[in-house]
Scaffold this active site. Structure first.
Site, mmCIF file in Angstrom:
data_model
loop_
_atom_site.group_PDB
_atom_site.id
_atom_site.type_symbol
_atom_site.label_atom_id
_atom_site.label_comp_id
_atom_site.label_asym_id
_atom_site.label_seq_id
_atom_site.Cartn_x
_atom_site.Cartn_y
_atom_site.Cartn_z
ATOM 1 N N LYS A 92 1.597 3.851 11.914
ATOM 2 C CA LYS A 92 2.467 2.921 11.198
ATOM 3 C C LYS A 92 3.555 3.741 10.512
ATOM 4 C CE LYS A 92 2.972 1.190 7.217
ATOM 5 N NZ LYS A 92 4.458 1.201 7.200
ATOM 6 N N GLY B 147 2.873 10.489 1.978
ATOM 7 C CA GLY B 147 3.579 9.525 1.146
ATOM 8 C C GLY B 147 3.346 9.824 -0.317
ATOM 9 N N SER B 148 3.429 8.782 -1.130
ATOM 10 C CA SER B 148 3.401 8.978 -2.583
ATOM 11 C C SER B 148 1.966 9.066 -3.116
ATOM 12 C CB SER B 148 4.141 7.820 -3.251
ATOM 13 O OG SER B 148 3.512 6.606 -2.895
ATOM 14 N N GLU C 24 -0.946 14.022 2.313
ATOM 15 C CA GLU C 24 0.191 14.916 2.023
ATOM 16 C C GLU C 24 1.076 14.166 1.039
ATOM 17 O OE1 GLU C 24 0.827 17.974 3.156
ATOM 18 O OE2 GLU C 24 -0.707 18.185 4.686
ATOM 19 N N LEU C 25 1.031 14.555 -0.235
ATOM 20 C CA LEU C 25 1.666 13.738 -1.271
ATOM 21 C C LEU C 25 2.863 14.461 -1.909
ATOM 22 C CD1 LEU C 25 -1.697 12.447 -2.797
ATOM 23 C CD2 LEU C 25 -0.375 11.476 -0.915
ATOM 24 N N CYS D 18 9.720 16.186 -0.279
ATOM 25 C CA CYS D 18 8.570 16.395 -1.171
ATOM 26 C C CYS D 18 8.582 17.777 -1.808
ATOM 27 C CB CYS D 18 7.270 16.159 -0.409
ATOM 28 S SG CYS D 18 7.248 17.011 1.151
HETATM 29 P P1 NAD Z 1 5.155 5.570 0.121
HETATM 30 O O1 NAD Z 1 3.861 6.080 -0.399
HETATM 31 O O2 NAD Z 1 5.805 4.449 -0.606
HETATM 32 O O3 NAD Z 1 4.997 5.072 1.633
HETATM 33 C C1 NAD Z 1 4.510 5.930 2.635
HETATM 34 C C2 NAD Z 1 3.852 5.090 3.723
HETATM 35 O O4 NAD Z 1 2.697 4.467 3.179
HETATM 36 C C3 NAD Z 1 4.738 3.979 4.272
HETATM 37 O O5 NAD Z 1 4.540 3.879 5.663
HETATM 38 C C4 NAD Z 1 4.202 2.752 3.566
HETATM 39 O O6 NAD Z 1 4.414 1.540 4.265
HETATM 40 C C5 NAD Z 1 2.717 3.082 3.493
HETATM 41 N N1 NAD Z 1 1.963 2.359 2.456
HETATM 42 C C6 NAD Z 1 2.401 1.909 1.257
HETATM 43 N N2 NAD Z 1 1.407 1.255 0.621
HETATM 44 C C7 NAD Z 1 0.313 1.314 1.416
HETATM 45 C C8 NAD Z 1 -1.018 0.815 1.319
HETATM 46 N N3 NAD Z 1 -1.437 0.131 0.256
HETATM 47 N N4 NAD Z 1 -1.879 1.074 2.333
HETATM 48 C C9 NAD Z 1 -1.478 1.792 3.415
HETATM 49 N N5 NAD Z 1 -0.230 2.244 3.580
HETATM 50 C C10 NAD Z 1 0.663 2.023 2.594
HETATM 51 O O7 NAD Z 1 6.126 6.835 0.223
HETATM 52 P P2 NAD Z 1 7.658 6.896 0.649
HETATM 53 O O8 NAD Z 1 8.477 6.312 -0.450
HETATM 54 O O9 NAD Z 1 7.852 6.430 2.031
HETATM 55 O O10 NAD Z 1 7.852 8.493 0.677
HETATM 56 C C11 NAD Z 1 8.036 9.224 -0.473
HETATM 57 C C12 NAD Z 1 6.783 9.950 -0.917
HETATM 58 O O11 NAD Z 1 6.233 10.702 0.158
HETATM 59 C C13 NAD Z 1 7.089 10.969 -2.007
HETATM 60 O O12 NAD Z 1 6.094 10.922 -2.988
HETATM 61 C C14 NAD Z 1 7.044 12.288 -1.251
HETATM 62 O O13 NAD Z 1 6.777 13.421 -2.034
HETATM 63 C C15 NAD Z 1 5.962 12.037 -0.274
HETATM 64 N N6 NAD Z 1 6.063 12.980 0.841
HETATM 65 C C16 NAD Z 1 5.146 13.977 0.937
HETATM 66 C C17 NAD Z 1 5.260 14.911 1.972
HETATM 67 C C18 NAD Z 1 4.270 16.017 2.152
HETATM 68 O O14 NAD Z 1 4.221 16.565 3.244
HETATM 69 N N7 NAD Z 1 3.481 16.368 1.153
HETATM 70 C C19 NAD Z 1 6.308 14.808 2.868
HETATM 71 C C20 NAD Z 1 7.229 13.770 2.722
HETATM 72 C C21 NAD Z 1 7.095 12.852 1.706
#
Ligand code: NAD
Length: 469
Positions: free
Chosen positions: A166, A219-220, A239-240, A273
């Protein structure tokens, strides 16, 4: 794939112009279930597909992505708002990620275990194999819509897993084009399934589904914590985020360090990130450093990501840009001084440099994920290390110094996944181990390391003393 659900469509927009550039069917729980079932049905054959065949498909996909580099760059620049040159860089890196994955498919192996090292293990031969887990749920963010998808899909396929992906709802078109390259490269039906939609809908359905053996999420932190709580008995890689920092010692080469720090703070409008958010500069070089840092920052070109010389494009959404502006205003109201930027027009946020910030301000202690950096002038290296390490996050950190003792002191002191000496927190190539500690996540990616986390160890032992009949 035809629309799998009648629950609606996902409109994808150009983040600079706001224009619609595509739409995809939203997957409801039934459509996610159907995708997982197809991936599960494809697993027995794919997991037994010889390594050389899996490797060739991954290698061919790398070639196809490379041959379509301009089209991928355009899609990333439009749907993510990422400046052309940084989008092009992402495409080149994803070609490497797929290439590394092809190589890893060929060398996936176990080891022998010296059984007679134990008094209870004499006359036995032991070894282990690595076997794929099954179906992997992959959930990815908007900021690297190709390479962070590649970091999940390519190692999973290399190891013989099948995947339901996804991609971020803001940037799914790049993932669709990547999946087309894999299909064209010979990936059988069902081995990679895509589902589209938002997190609470399609994302959550993929997390709670009982069939996948693993959730691989980037993601976050709040979403990561939610996934860990709801994934059940699955393996989970997270990976946050991070509020990444870098120290610049007096012996740093400013010709190198200044442009690198500028790029690290503002590339992809700070939505990386490992973006440079906290910059610690020694007082003896602060004036010289800041003079050059500010003029290089002010020279950055803000605007349309499709302009070849654009440095900083729009942020991903109006809300993200408004939040960045609000944090900047709040920091200034709390005593910070603005040295550059601070301007916003819609989603465009001009590269912003703050000083006189304090550790408890949001721009310092939380992940900004915006084109803003706080500069802290320090006197003592140990104090700088303490301030850099004072974070609930632990992804990567940088230190500019020519002094090996200081470099190793940083390596020992910082509880992070990666220490970059004579570079900033932002450095990454795609085969190095990459991932964070504490609030920055669980597990490691970087193709070989992701492959390890996407396989089970199967131990085998032969008892040589077993008498025959
Ligand atoms: P996000 O957490 O809002 O979304 C990431 C993904 O998770 C999206 O596909 C979203 O639809 C999905 N998601 C959201 N809620 C969910 C749920 N309840 N259940 C399952 N999936 C869900 O993050 P974003 O705004 O897309 O990206 C930014 C974040 O990602 C920042 O915190 C950044 O640091 C982090 N990030 C980390 C790395 C790493 O490698 N450590 C790399 C890139 C981005």
């Amino acid at each position: 794939m035809p629309p799998t659900s009648d629950s609606g469509w996902l409109e994808v927009t150009d983040k600079f112009t706001g224009e619609s550039i595509g739409r995809l069917p939203v997957a409801d729980a039934a459509a996610v279930d159907a995708a997982v079932s197809r991936a599960a049905a494809a697993f027995p054959t794919w997991s037994k597909t010889p390594a050389h065949r899996r490797a060739s498909i991954l290698q061919r996909a790398a070639e196809l992505i490379s041959s379509r580099a301009d089209a991928f760059t355009t899609t990333i620049a439009r749907e993510a708002g990422k400046a052309w040159k940084h989008s092009a860089n992402e495409v080149a890196r994803s070609v490497e990620t797929f290439t590394f994955a092809g190589e890893e498919a060929r060398r996936l192996h176990g080891e022998t275990v010296p059984m007679d090292a134990s008094a209870f293990g004499e006359n036995r031969i032991g070894f282990y194999l690595r076997s794929p887990l099954g179906v992997i749920s992959a959930i990815t963010p908007f900021n690297f819509p190709l390479n962070l998808v590649a970091h999940k899909v390519a190692p999973a396929l290399a190891a013989g897993n099948t995947v339901v992906l996804k991609p971020a709802e803001e940037t799914p078109l790049t993932a669709v084009a990547m999946a087309a390259c894999l299909r064209e490269a010979g990936l059988p039906d069902g081995v990679l399934e895509l589902v589209h939609g938002d997190g609470p809908g399609a994302g959550n359905a993929l997390v709670v589904h009982p069939v996948p053996a693993k959730v691989s999420f980037t993601g976050s932190p709040p979403v990561g914590a939610h996934i860990l709580k709801h994934a059940g008995l699955k393996r989970v890689t997270l990976e946050l985020g991070n509020n990444s920092g870098t120290i610049v010692e007096p012996d740093a080469n400013l010709d190198v360090a200044v442009p690198r720090c500028v790029m690290s703070a503002f590339a992809n409008a700070g939505q990386v990130c490992i973006s440079l958010q906290r910059l610690y500069v020694h007082e003896s070089i602060a004036a010289a450093f800041m003079d050059r840092f500010l003029s290089a920052t002010e020279a950055l070109k803000v605007g349309s990501p499709l302009d070849r010389d654009c440095d900083v494009g729009p942020m991903i959404s109006d809300e993200a840009a408004a939040r960045a502006e609000q944090w900047i205003h709040e920091a200034i109201a709390q005593g910070a001084t603005k040295l550059a930027g601070g301007r916003r027009e819609g989603r465009l946020v001009w590269p912003t440099v703050l000083t006189d910030t304090r550790p408890e301000m949001q721009v310092m202690c939380k992940e900004a994920f915006a084109p803003l950096v706080s500069v802290v002038v320090y006197r003592d290296y140990d104090e700088a290390l303490r301030m850099l390490g004072d974070s609930p996050y632990g992804l990567q950190a940088g230190v500019y110094t020519q002094d090996l003792r200081k470099a190793f002191k940083a390596v020992a002191a910082l509880d992070v996944g990666g220490v970059l000496v004579n570079d900033t927190s932002i450095f990454r190539v795609d085969h190095m181990p990459y991932g964070g500690n504490r609030m920055s996540g669980i597990g490691r990616e970087g193709v070989r390391f992701a492959v390890e986390e996407m396989t089970n160890v199967k131990f085998v032992c032969f008892n040589l003393d077993s008498p025959g009949r």
